[in-house]
Design a protein around this motif. Structure first.
Motif, PDB file in Angstrom:
ATOM      1  N   CYS A  44       0.931  -0.605   0.073  1.00 27.64           N
ATOM      2  CA  CYS A  44      -0.065  -0.099   0.476  1.00 27.64           C
ATOM      3  C   CYS A  44       1.096   0.988   0.264  1.00 27.64           C
ATOM      4  O   CYS A  44       2.076   1.503   0.683  1.00 27.64           O
ATOM      5  CB  CYS A  44      -0.587  -0.275   1.426  1.00 27.64           C
ATOM      6  SG  CYS A  44      -2.219   1.554   1.588  1.00 27.64           S
ATOM      7  N   GLY A  45       0.586   2.148  -0.849  1.00 27.35           N
ATOM      8  CA  GLY A  45       1.718   2.916  -0.852  1.00 27.35           C
ATOM      9  C   GLY A  45       1.467   3.919   0.558  1.00 27.35           C
ATOM     10  O   GLY A  45       2.909   4.645   0.210  1.00 27.35           O
ATOM     11  N   TRP A  46       0.723   3.875   0.892  1.00 28.44           N
ATOM     12  CA  TRP A  46       1.216   4.715   2.049  1.00 28.44           C
ATOM     13  C   TRP A  46       0.529   3.816   3.199  1.00 28.44           C
ATOM     14  O   TRP A  46       1.255   4.593   4.545  1.00 28.44           O
ATOM     15  CB  TRP A  46      -0.240   6.089   2.609  1.00 28.44           C
ATOM     16  CG  TRP A  46      -1.661   5.904   2.935  1.00 28.44           C
ATOM     17  CD1 TRP A  46      -2.719   4.892   2.509  1.00 28.44           C
ATOM     18  CD2 TRP A  46      -1.827   5.253   4.061  1.00 28.44           C
ATOM     19  NE1 TRP A  46      -3.615   4.494   2.535  1.00 28.44           N
ATOM     20  CE2 TRP A  46      -3.833   4.702   4.140  1.00 28.44           C
ATOM     21  CE3 TRP A  46      -1.772   6.198   5.203  1.00 28.44           C
ATOM     22  CZ2 TRP A  46      -4.871   4.468   5.511  1.00 28.44           C
ATOM     23  CZ3 TRP A  46      -3.321   5.185   6.293  1.00 28.44           C
ATOM     24  CH2 TRP A  46      -4.322   4.826   6.094  1.00 28.44           C
ATOM     25  N   LYS A  47       0.568   2.579   3.525  1.00 26.64           N
ATOM     26  CA  LYS A  47       0.100   1.798   4.534  1.00 26.64           C
ATOM     27  C   LYS A  47       2.217   1.086   5.083  1.00 26.64           C
ATOM     28  O   LYS A  47       2.470   0.999   6.297  1.00 26.64           O
ATOM     29  CB  LYS A  47      -0.449   1.062   4.864  1.00 26.64           C
ATOM     30  CG  LYS A  47      -1.781   2.342   5.714  1.00 26.64           C
ATOM     31  CD  LYS A  47      -3.171   1.018   5.550  1.00 26.64           C
ATOM     32  CE  LYS A  47      -3.777   0.088   3.902  1.00 26.64           C
ATOM     33  NZ  LYS A  47      -4.507   0.572   4.005  1.00 26.64           N
ATOM     34  N   GLY A  48       2.695   0.738   3.422  1.00 26.40           N
ATOM     35  CA  GLY A  48       3.252  -0.085   3.906  1.00 26.40           C
ATOM     36  C   GLY A  48       3.705  -1.189   3.399  1.00 26.40           C
ATOM     37  O   GLY A  48       2.238  -1.642   2.331  1.00 26.40           O
ATOM     38  N   GLU A  49       3.726  -2.310   3.492  1.00 21.89           N
ATOM     39  CA  GLU A  49       3.609  -3.673   3.307  1.00 21.89           C
ATOM     40  C   GLU A  49       3.251  -4.640   4.341  1.00 21.89           C
ATOM     41  O   GLU A  49       3.574  -4.544   5.157  1.00 21.89           O
ATOM     42  CB  GLU A  49       5.592  -4.313   2.769  1.00 21.89           C
ATOM     43  CG  GLU A  49       5.347  -5.655   2.465  1.00 21.89           C
ATOM     44  CD  GLU A  49       6.223  -6.484   2.023  1.00 21.89           C
ATOM     45  OE1 GLU A  49       6.628  -6.522   0.676  1.00 21.89           O
ATOM     46  OE2 GLU A  49       7.257  -7.422   3.057  1.00 21.89           O
ATOM     47  N   ALA A  50       1.929  -4.861   3.155  1.00 20.87           N
ATOM     48  CA  ALA A  50       1.319  -5.747   4.268  1.00 20.87           C
ATOM     49  C   ALA A  50       1.655  -7.167   4.050  1.00 20.87           C
ATOM     50  O   ALA A  50       2.178  -8.014   3.280  1.00 20.87           O
ATOM     51  CB  ALA A  50      -0.264  -5.556   3.989  1.00 20.87           C
ATOM     52  N   HIS A  51       1.496  -7.722   4.932  1.00 22.20           N
ATOM     53  CA  HIS A  51       1.914  -9.372   5.153  1.00 22.20           C
ATOM     54  C   HIS A  51       0.230 -10.279   5.619  1.00 22.20           C
ATOM     55  O   HIS A  51      -0.394  -9.304   6.728  1.00 22.20           O
ATOM     56  CB  HIS A  51       2.889  -9.375   6.412  1.00 22.20           C
ATOM     57  CG  HIS A  51       4.045  -8.458   5.819  1.00 22.20           C
ATOM     58  ND1 HIS A  51       4.939  -9.965   5.921  1.00 22.20           N
ATOM     59  CD2 HIS A  51       4.851  -8.111   5.905  1.00 22.20           C
ATOM     60  CE1 HIS A  51       5.983  -9.858   5.533  1.00 22.20           C
ATOM     61  NE2 HIS A  51       5.664  -8.350   5.697  1.00 22.20           N
ATOM     62  N   TYR A  52       0.449 -11.536   5.641  1.00 22.67           N
ATOM     63  CA  TYR A  52      -0.827 -12.143   5.697  1.00 22.67           C
ATOM     64  C   TYR A  52      -0.662 -13.704   6.769  1.00 22.67           C
ATOM     65  O   TYR A  52      -0.070 -13.635   6.322  1.00 22.67           O
ATOM     66  CB  TYR A  52      -1.698 -12.651   4.155  1.00 22.67           C
ATOM     67  CG  TYR A  52      -1.978 -11.326   3.698  1.00 22.67           C
ATOM     68  CD1 TYR A  52      -3.186 -11.056   3.330  1.00 22.67           C
ATOM     69  CD2 TYR A  52      -1.138 -10.565   2.930  1.00 22.67           C
ATOM     70  CE1 TYR A  52      -3.233  -9.850   2.240  1.00 22.67           C
ATOM     71  CE2 TYR A  52      -2.015  -9.200   2.280  1.00 22.67           C
ATOM     72  CZ  TYR A  52      -2.383  -9.421   1.952  1.00 22.67           C
ATOM     73  OH  TYR A  52      -3.015  -8.518   1.268  1.00 22.67           O
ATOM     74  N   TYR A  53      -2.005 -13.777   7.435  1.00 22.93           N
ATOM     75  CA  TYR A  53      -1.890 -14.948   8.025  1.00 22.93           C
ATOM     76  C   TYR A  53      -3.363 -15.921   7.154  1.00 22.93           C
ATOM     77  O   TYR A  53      -4.410 -15.237   6.781  1.00 22.93           O
ATOM     78  CB  TYR A  53      -2.641 -14.951   9.217  1.00 22.93           C
ATOM     79  CG  TYR A  53      -2.016 -14.094   9.817  1.00 22.93           C
ATOM     80  CD1 TYR A  53      -0.562 -15.078  10.577  1.00 22.93           C
ATOM     81  CD2 TYR A  53      -2.055 -13.234  10.448  1.00 22.93           C
ATOM     82  CE1 TYR A  53       0.432 -14.455  11.558  1.00 22.93           C
ATOM     83  CE2 TYR A  53      -1.503 -12.112  12.127  1.00 22.93           C
ATOM     84  CZ  TYR A  53       0.060 -13.173  12.548  1.00 22.93           C
ATOM     85  OH  TYR A  53       0.955 -13.082  12.928  1.00 22.93           O
ATOM     86  N   ASP A  54      -3.016 -16.818   7.094  1.00 28.21           N
ATOM     87  CA  ASP A  54      -4.484 -18.216   6.639  1.00 28.21           C
ATOM     88  C   ASP A  54      -5.365 -18.289   7.949  1.00 28.21           C
ATOM     89  O   ASP A  54      -4.615 -17.844   9.059  1.00 28.21           O
ATOM     90  CB  ASP A  54      -3.810 -18.700   5.993  1.00 28.21           C
ATOM     91  CG  ASP A  54      -2.996 -19.384   4.868  1.00 28.21           C
ATOM     92  OD1 ASP A  54      -3.335 -18.505   3.956  1.00 28.21           O
ATOM     93  OD2 ASP A  54      -2.053 -19.946   4.720  1.00 28.21           O
TER      94      ASP A  54
END
Length: 93
Positions: A44-54
């Motif tokens: 996301c341009g203003w939040k940064g890099e997102a990581h995920y959970y299943d």
């Protein structure tokens, strides 16, 4: 608020931060055993890099249904240590 999937509460907290219509729960509100790390990421341009959970409930897997920003940009500092949901996870008061 509560987050549920397949009829199971997977997170619950009164300490919610809402950003762009998404409820971010504190990480400690997640129900142990309902989450496993995913290798998926997005940016996301203003939040940064997102990581995920299943999300995992009764052996069923909802891939990448929860996300978080381990090192959010300054503009999104309030969501550090918090997790949000999508992909059929119901969030309600």
């Amino acid at each position: 608020m509560q987050a549920t999937w397949n009829g199971t509460v997977i997170a619950a907290s009164d300490d919610i931060v809402t950003v762009e219509g998404n409820a971010y729960f504190p990480a400690e509100a997640l129900v142990e055993g309902c989450f496993r790390p995913s290798s998926h990421t997005s940016h996301c341009g203003w939040k940064g890099e997102a990581h995920y959970y299943d999300v995992v409930v009764d052996g069923q897997v909802n891939a990448n249904a929860a996300w978080f920003y381990p090192e959010p940009k300054q503009a999104a500092a309030e969501i550090k240590g918090r997790v949000a949901f999508w992909k059929g996870v119901q969030v309600s008061a």
